[in-house]
Design a protein around this motif. Structure first.
Motif, PDB file in Angstrom:
ATOM      1  N   VAL A  69       0.848  -1.200   0.000  1.00 22.96           N
ATOM      2  CA  VAL A  69       0.000   0.000   0.000  1.00 22.96           C
ATOM      3  C   VAL A  69       0.882   1.247   0.000  1.00 22.96           C
ATOM      4  N   GLN A  70       0.521   2.224  -0.826  1.00 18.03           N
ATOM      5  CA  GLN A  70       1.233   3.512  -0.803  1.00 18.03           C
ATOM      6  C   GLN A  70       0.724   4.316   0.389  1.00 18.03           C
ATOM      7  N   VAL A  71       1.645   4.724   1.262  1.00 21.17           N
ATOM      8  CA  VAL A  71       1.260   5.411   2.505  1.00 21.17           C
ATOM      9  C   VAL A  71       1.713   6.870   2.464  1.00 21.17           C
ATOM     10  N   TYR A  72       0.749   7.760   2.551  1.00 22.47           N
ATOM     11  CA  TYR A  72       1.035   9.192   2.679  1.00 22.47           C
ATOM     12  C   TYR A  72       0.934   9.567   4.152  1.00 22.47           C
ATOM     13  N   ARG A  73       1.812  10.471   4.607  1.00 17.68           N
ATOM     14  CA  ARG A  73       1.726  10.966   5.990  1.00 17.68           C
ATOM     15  C   ARG A  73       1.556  12.486   5.948  1.00 17.68           C
ATOM     16  N   PRO A  74       0.845  13.054   6.935  1.00 18.35           N
ATOM     17  CA  PRO A  74       0.693  14.514   6.955  1.00 18.35           C
ATOM     18  C   PRO A  74       2.044  15.196   7.184  1.00 18.35           C
ATOM     19  N   ASN A  75       2.187  16.409   6.665  1.00 18.23           N
ATOM     20  CA  ASN A  75       3.344  17.221   7.045  1.00 18.23           C
ATOM     21  C   ASN A  75       3.227  17.526   8.538  1.00 18.23           C
ATOM     22  N   ILE A  76       4.371  17.596   9.201  1.00 19.84           N
ATOM     23  CA  ILE A  76       4.348  17.802  10.660  1.00 19.84           C
ATOM     24  C   ILE A  76       4.059  19.266  10.980  1.00 19.84           C
ATOM     25  N   ILE A  77       3.058  19.472  11.827  1.00 16.04           N
ATOM     26  CA  ILE A  77       2.791  20.815  12.375  1.00 16.04           C
ATOM     27  C   ILE A  77       3.202  20.762  13.840  1.00 16.04           C
ATOM     28  N   LYS A  78       4.028  21.708  14.252  1.00 16.20           N
ATOM     29  CA  LYS A  78       4.552  21.673  15.627  1.00 16.20           C
ATOM     30  C   LYS A  78       3.423  21.711  16.652  1.00 16.20           C
ATOM     31  N   ASN A  81      -2.015  17.833  17.297  1.00 16.03           N
ATOM     32  CA  ASN A  81      -2.443  16.431  17.230  1.00 16.03           C
ATOM     33  C   ASN A  81      -2.966  16.137  15.821  1.00 16.03           C
ATOM     34  N   GLN A  82      -2.208  15.328  15.083  1.00 12.24           N
ATOM     35  CA  GLN A  82      -2.562  15.001  13.693  1.00 12.24           C
ATOM     36  C   GLN A  82      -2.748  13.496  13.506  1.00 12.24           C
ATOM     37  N   ILE A  83      -3.186  12.848  14.565  1.00 13.33           N
ATOM     38  CA  ILE A  83      -3.291  11.397  14.538  1.00 13.33           C
ATOM     39  C   ILE A  83      -4.479  10.920  13.703  1.00 13.33           C
ATOM     40  N   PHE A  84      -5.604  11.604  13.848  1.00 10.57           N
ATOM     41  CA  PHE A  84      -6.858  11.071  13.298  1.00 10.57           C
ATOM     42  C   PHE A  84      -7.171  11.649  11.916  1.00 10.57           C
ATOM     43  N   SER A  85      -6.505  11.088  10.915  1.00  7.58           N
ATOM     44  CA  SER A  85      -6.638  11.621   9.556  1.00  7.58           C
ATOM     45  C   SER A  85      -8.045  11.410   8.987  1.00  7.58           C
ATOM     46  N   ARG A  86      -8.796  10.443   9.503  1.00  3.77           N
ATOM     47  CA  ARG A  86     -10.140  10.169   9.001  1.00  3.77           C
ATOM     48  C   ARG A  86     -11.085  11.341   9.315  1.00  3.77           C
ATOM     49  N   ASP A  87     -10.751  12.128  10.345  1.00  9.61           N
ATOM     50  CA  ASP A  87     -11.639  13.223  10.748  1.00  9.61           C
ATOM     51  C   ASP A  87     -11.621  14.391   9.771  1.00  9.61           C
ATOM     52  N   ILE A  88     -10.500  14.584   9.085  1.00  8.98           N
ATOM     53  CA  ILE A  88     -10.338  15.860   8.372  1.00  8.98           C
ATOM     54  C   ILE A  88     -10.854  15.849   6.936  1.00  8.98           C
ATOM     55  N   ALA A  89     -10.944  14.644   6.361  1.00  8.37           N
ATOM     56  CA  ALA A  89     -11.470  14.529   4.995  1.00  8.37           C
ATOM     57  C   ALA A  89     -11.789  13.060   4.745  1.00  8.37           C
ATOM     58  N   PHE A  90     -12.525  12.793   3.694  1.00  7.45           N
ATOM     59  CA  PHE A  90     -12.810  11.396   3.348  1.00  7.45           C
ATOM     60  C   PHE A  90     -13.110  11.334   1.858  1.00  7.45           C
ATOM     61  N   VAL A  91     -12.975  10.124   1.313  1.00  9.03           N
ATOM     62  CA  VAL A  91     -13.156   9.923  -0.134  1.00  9.03           C
ATOM     63  C   VAL A  91     -14.397   9.074  -0.371  1.00  9.03           C
ATOM     64  N   ILE A  92     -15.225   9.525  -1.310  1.00  7.32           N
ATOM     65  CA  ILE A  92     -16.336   8.715  -1.818  1.00  7.32           C
ATOM     66  C   ILE A  92     -16.199   8.698  -3.340  1.00  7.32           C
ATOM     67  N   GLU A  93     -16.151   7.503  -3.906  1.00  9.70           N
ATOM     68  CA  GLU A  93     -15.906   7.337  -5.353  1.00  9.70           C
ATOM     69  C   GLU A  93     -14.610   8.054  -5.723  1.00  9.70           C
ATOM     70  N   ASN A  94     -14.688   9.063  -6.618  1.00  9.35           N
ATOM     71  CA  ASN A  94     -13.455   9.747  -7.045  1.00  9.35           C
ATOM     72  C   ASN A  94     -13.348  11.149  -6.452  1.00  9.35           C
ATOM     73  N   LYS A  95     -14.127  11.403  -5.403  1.00 11.67           N
ATOM     74  CA  LYS A  95     -14.145  12.751  -4.812  1.00 11.67           C
ATOM     75  C   LYS A  95     -13.577  12.742  -3.397  1.00 11.67           C
ATOM     76  N   ILE A  96     -12.788  13.776  -3.094  1.00 14.98           N
ATOM     77  CA  ILE A  96     -12.321  13.966  -1.722  1.00 14.98           C
ATOM     78  C   ILE A  96     -13.148  15.099  -1.115  1.00 14.98           C
ATOM     79  N   ILE A 112      -2.212  18.029   4.895  1.00 18.10           N
ATOM     80  CA  ILE A 112      -2.371  17.070   3.788  1.00 18.10           C
ATOM     81  C   ILE A 112      -2.700  17.795   2.479  1.00 18.10           C
ATOM     82  N   ARG A 113      -2.467  19.102   2.471  1.00 20.56           N
ATOM     83  CA  ARG A 113      -2.744  19.901   1.274  1.00 20.56           C
ATOM     84  C   ARG A 113      -2.009  19.327   0.061  1.00 20.56           C
ATOM     85  N   TYR A 114      -0.801  18.774   0.268  1.00 20.00           N
ATOM     86  CA  TYR A 114      -0.021  18.240  -0.857  1.00 20.00           C
ATOM     87  C   TYR A 114      -0.731  17.047  -1.521  1.00 20.00           C
TER      88      TYR A 114
END
Length: 304
Positions: A69-78, A81-96, A112-114
């Motif tokens: 699996v290709q794993v992306y990680r968030p850029n570190i913000i000093k 708390n950036q643990i819960f990536s599911r909270d900030i966005a989600f994908v349905i079909e081809n849309k984020i 995760i802007r990148y």
């Protein structure tokens, strides 16, 4: 360009965002916590240490990479708390879809802007301000989108009420060909054993047409019963109040056959193996002290 594709919870995973525990910040004050489980661990003096959580998340990354699996990680913000990536966005079909989350957490999306910028502009969705939704409340099952919600008049009183009916309606309008089904969840700001923070804290479909469920996470018994009938009682693993509290439904599927689970979930993991699943066990109990587990820390981008 990143070609997103997510239609369910169990097709073979190809790309995912996994949160990060690096520079997680100091132990929060009780009044700054977002959920009763975090409050409990702060008050008990056992709030998880950054180095322990980093090790836990690294263990998950290792499993994901083992399966290609290709794993992306968030850029570190000093100190964020950036643990819960599911909270900030989600994908349905081809849309984020960007989640309108608690205002204090807006910085997390920048990290995760990148990834967001690799998606075709037409497929980047920002919902109207009045639509509150978090990814943990959105569960895809092919033609269905299951959504956890809370529509009580006291919605604003619950920091644990994360997804409202405005968001349910907006998702239905975005995906008219799918059936969007909302489930009212049990909410508590103070008691983690009586709070279903998200739908995936009391229900999750897994491969082979099976599902994990916790009856008392649902406010309306008939809605719980609908799911039992939909999947078939013989395909359902019912978890106890303590198992719900420890997040047994919040595991994560890499495919129809392979599931990442917490190593202490003995009863669940034994059942999964009896059903023919490959169970990749990881330590995740420290992360769990913040009210989320494996599904909460992963945001799938591409499945077959």
């Amino acid at each position: 360009m990143l070609e997103l594709n997510i239609n369910n919870e169990t097709s073979r995973l190809r790309a995912v965002i996994l949160g990060t525990a690096k520079s997680n910040g100091p132990v929060p004050q009780v009044e700054d916590c977002y959920d009763p489980k975090s409050i409990e661990s702060v008050l008990a003096g056992n709030y998880p240490k950054e180095e322990d959580m980093i090790l836990e998340m690294d263990a998950v990354e290792t499993v994901l990479k083992k399966y290609g699996v290709q794993v992306y990680r968030p850029n570190i913000i000093k100190d964020c708390n950036q643990i819960f990536s599911r909270d900030i966005a989600f994908v349905i079909e081809n849309k984020i879809i960007r989640a309108n989350i608690l205002p204090d957490r807006g910085r997390e999306i920048e990290a995760i802007r990148y990834v967001w910028n690799q998606v075709d502009r037409r497929n980047r969705i920002v919902l109207p301000k009045e639509c509150h939704v978090e990814g943990g409340d959105v569960i895809l099952w092919d033609d269905y989108i299951f959504m956890g919600t809370y529509s009580g008049e006291d919605y604003a009183d619950y920091i644990t009420a994360r997804t409202n009916m405005d968001a349910v309606i907006a998702i239905q309008e975005l995906f008219p060909e799918k059936t969007v089904k909302a489930f009212e969840l049990q909410k508590s700001n103070t008691n983690p054993k009586k709070n279903a923070l998200h739908l995936d804290c009391c229900f999750q479909p897994i491969g082979k047409g099976k599902a994990i469920i916790y009856k008392n996470g649902f406010l309306i018994e008939r809605e719980y019963q609908w799911l039992v009938d939909f999947f078939g009682k013989e395909n359902i693993f019912e978890i106890t109040k303590d198992e719900m509290y420890n997040m047994n439904s919040n595991i994560f599927s890499i495919s129809e056959e392979v599931i990442i689970s917490e190593k202490n979930f003995a009863r669940l993991n034994n059942w999964l193996r009896k059903q023919g699943f490959i169970v990749e066990e990881v330590p995740y109990a420290e992360i769990g002290k913040q009210g989320g587990l494996l599904r909460c820390t992963t945001m799938p981008l591409v499945r077959d």
